[in-house]
Design a protein around this motif. Structure first.
Motif, mmCIF file in Angstrom:
data_model
loop_
_atom_site.group_PDB
_atom_site.id
_atom_site.type_symbol
_atom_site.label_atom_id
_atom_site.label_comp_id
_atom_site.label_asym_id
_atom_site.label_seq_id
_atom_site.Cartn_x
_atom_site.Cartn_y
_atom_site.Cartn_z
ATOM 1 N N VAL A 38 0.805 -1.145 0.100
ATOM 2 C CA VAL A 38 -0.007 -0.084 -0.067
ATOM 3 C C VAL A 38 0.670 1.206 -0.034
ATOM 4 C CG1 VAL A 38 -1.400 1.563 1.377
ATOM 5 C CG2 VAL A 38 -1.937 -1.134 1.062
ATOM 6 N N ASP A 39 1.928 1.326 0.792
ATOM 7 C CA ASP A 39 2.730 2.406 0.783
ATOM 8 C C ASP A 39 3.253 2.694 -0.403
ATOM 9 O OD1 ASP A 39 2.090 2.835 3.558
ATOM 10 O OD2 ASP A 39 3.920 1.772 4.238
ATOM 11 N N ALA A 40 4.064 1.619 -0.944
ATOM 12 C CA ALA A 40 4.599 1.486 -2.506
ATOM 13 C C ALA A 40 3.719 2.344 -3.324
ATOM 14 C CB ALA A 40 5.339 0.349 -2.793
ATOM 15 N N SER A 41 2.335 1.734 -3.274
ATOM 16 C CA SER A 41 1.461 2.473 -4.350
ATOM 17 C C SER A 41 1.162 3.756 -4.188
ATOM 18 C CB SER A 41 0.136 1.236 -4.182
ATOM 19 O OG SER A 41 0.345 -0.008 -4.609
ATOM 20 N N ILE A 42 0.959 4.009 -2.982
ATOM 21 C CA ILE A 42 0.568 5.463 -2.750
ATOM 22 C C ILE A 42 1.734 6.102 -3.138
ATOM 23 C CG2 ILE A 42 0.072 7.415 -1.158
ATOM 24 C CD1 ILE A 42 -1.658 5.085 0.593
ATOM 25 N N SER A 72 -7.627 7.195 -0.553
ATOM 26 C CA SER A 72 -8.727 6.743 0.262
ATOM 27 C C SER A 72 -9.057 5.380 -0.183
ATOM 28 C CB SER A 72 -9.850 7.347 -0.201
ATOM 29 O OG SER A 72 -9.953 8.936 0.190
ATOM 30 N N HIS A 73 -8.898 4.979 -1.619
ATOM 31 C CA HIS A 73 -8.837 3.549 -2.061
ATOM 32 C C HIS A 73 -7.925 2.736 -1.406
ATOM 33 C CE1 HIS A 73 -8.618 0.217 -5.003
ATOM 34 N NE2 HIS A 73 -7.329 0.553 -4.924
ATOM 35 N N PHE A 74 -6.657 3.136 -1.301
ATOM 36 C CA PHE A 74 -5.582 2.229 -0.678
ATOM 37 C C PHE A 74 -5.673 2.149 0.748
ATOM 38 C CE2 PHE A 74 -3.311 2.580 -4.737
ATOM 39 C CZ PHE A 74 -3.107 1.510 -5.054
ATOM 40 N N THR A 75 -6.207 3.239 1.525
ATOM 41 C CA THR A 75 -6.481 3.292 3.098
ATOM 42 C C THR A 75 -7.627 2.326 3.213
ATOM 43 O OG1 THR A 75 -5.592 5.726 3.101
ATOM 44 C CG2 THR A 75 -6.939 4.618 4.864
ATOM 45 N N LEU A 76 -8.578 2.147 2.512
ATOM 46 C CA LEU A 76 -9.681 1.223 2.687
ATOM 47 C C LEU A 76 -9.085 -0.150 2.237
ATOM 48 C CD1 LEU A 76 -12.481 0.115 2.890
ATOM 49 C CD2 LEU A 76 -12.783 0.598 0.728
ATOM 50 N N ASN A 77 -8.431 -0.384 1.259
ATOM 51 C CA ASN A 77 -7.874 -1.593 1.292
ATOM 52 C C ASN A 77 -6.897 -2.241 2.304
ATOM 53 O OD1 ASN A 77 -9.208 -1.803 -1.411
ATOM 54 N ND2 ASN A 77 -7.212 -2.072 -2.620
ATOM 55 N N ALA A 164 11.722 -1.819 -7.656
ATOM 56 C CA ALA A 164 12.357 -2.453 -6.574
ATOM 57 C C ALA A 164 11.732 -2.939 -5.605
ATOM 58 C CB ALA A 164 13.782 -1.410 -6.272
ATOM 59 N N GLU A 165 10.764 -1.892 -5.041
ATOM 60 C CA GLU A 165 9.894 -2.228 -3.740
ATOM 61 C C GLU A 165 8.861 -3.629 -4.147
ATOM 62 O OE1 GLU A 165 7.986 1.530 -3.589
ATOM 63 O OE2 GLU A 165 9.416 2.174 -1.765
#
Length: 177
Positions: A38-42, A72-77, A164-165
């Motif tokens: 999630v962090d990498a995606s954001i 919001s999407h990634f936080t929900l996920n 890399a992540e």
């Protein structure tokens, strides 16, 4: 016909035989792995938005709107992953790459947004954003993002970081053994 059926059956058996048992997984590792995804995606979306705004300052407002939706999407996920891991792991697919461990359809988000459970507020935020009127600059931002993505040299640094992540996450196993 018979041969085709045997080939089909043979290709299905390995998938069944290697299905991960939740009891064989390190839950703390799985949680950390998903949170890192999630962090990498954001971070990836933030980088794309920053690069887009650098090229065209007029897109700043729509870019902030877009980024709010992505966060919001990634936080929900992330919250849903944590909830399902603790309460209903059958909703998670640990045989897939980390980005597919959780799959929330629009119907799932709608149902969660109408609930009173732990995920309701986050789901309401995502559902409202998705159902709301698009920002007037949405098309311009999408076009700018598409243009940016079609020039690999311009996104080389954030893309290499993201790749890399994701590679590190793919190499991380969360088996108890």
């Amino acid at each position: 016909m018979r041969r085709s059926a045997l080939i089909l059956l043979a290709t299905m058996i390995p998938g069944i035989a290697v299905a991960k048992d939740i009891n064989d997984m390190d839950m703390a590792c799985a949680t950390e792995k998903y949170h890192n995804y999630v962090d990498a995606s954001i971070s990836w979306y933030e980088s794309l938005v920053d690069l887009t705004i650098q090229k065209d300052q007029k897109l700043e407002s729509v870019a902030k709107w877009f980024l709010e939706g992505r966060r919001s999407h990634f936080t929900l996920n992330q919250k849903a992953f944590d909830y399902y891991l603790a309460n209903d792991p059958s909703k998670l697919n640990f045989d897939a790459p980390v980005e597919s461990w959780l799959s929330l359809s629009q119907e799932d988000v709608k149902a969660l947004s109408a609930s009173n459970g732990e995920l309701a507020d986050s789901a309401k935020s995502v559902f409202t954003f998705r159902q709301g009127k698009a920002h007037e600059g949405n098309y311009d931002l999408r076009s700018a993002l598409a243009d940016l993505l079609s020039h690999p040299k311009e996104i080389e640094v954030p893309l290499q970081k993201y790749n890399a992540e994701m590679l590190s996450l793919a190499e991380t196993t969360c088996d108890k053994s």
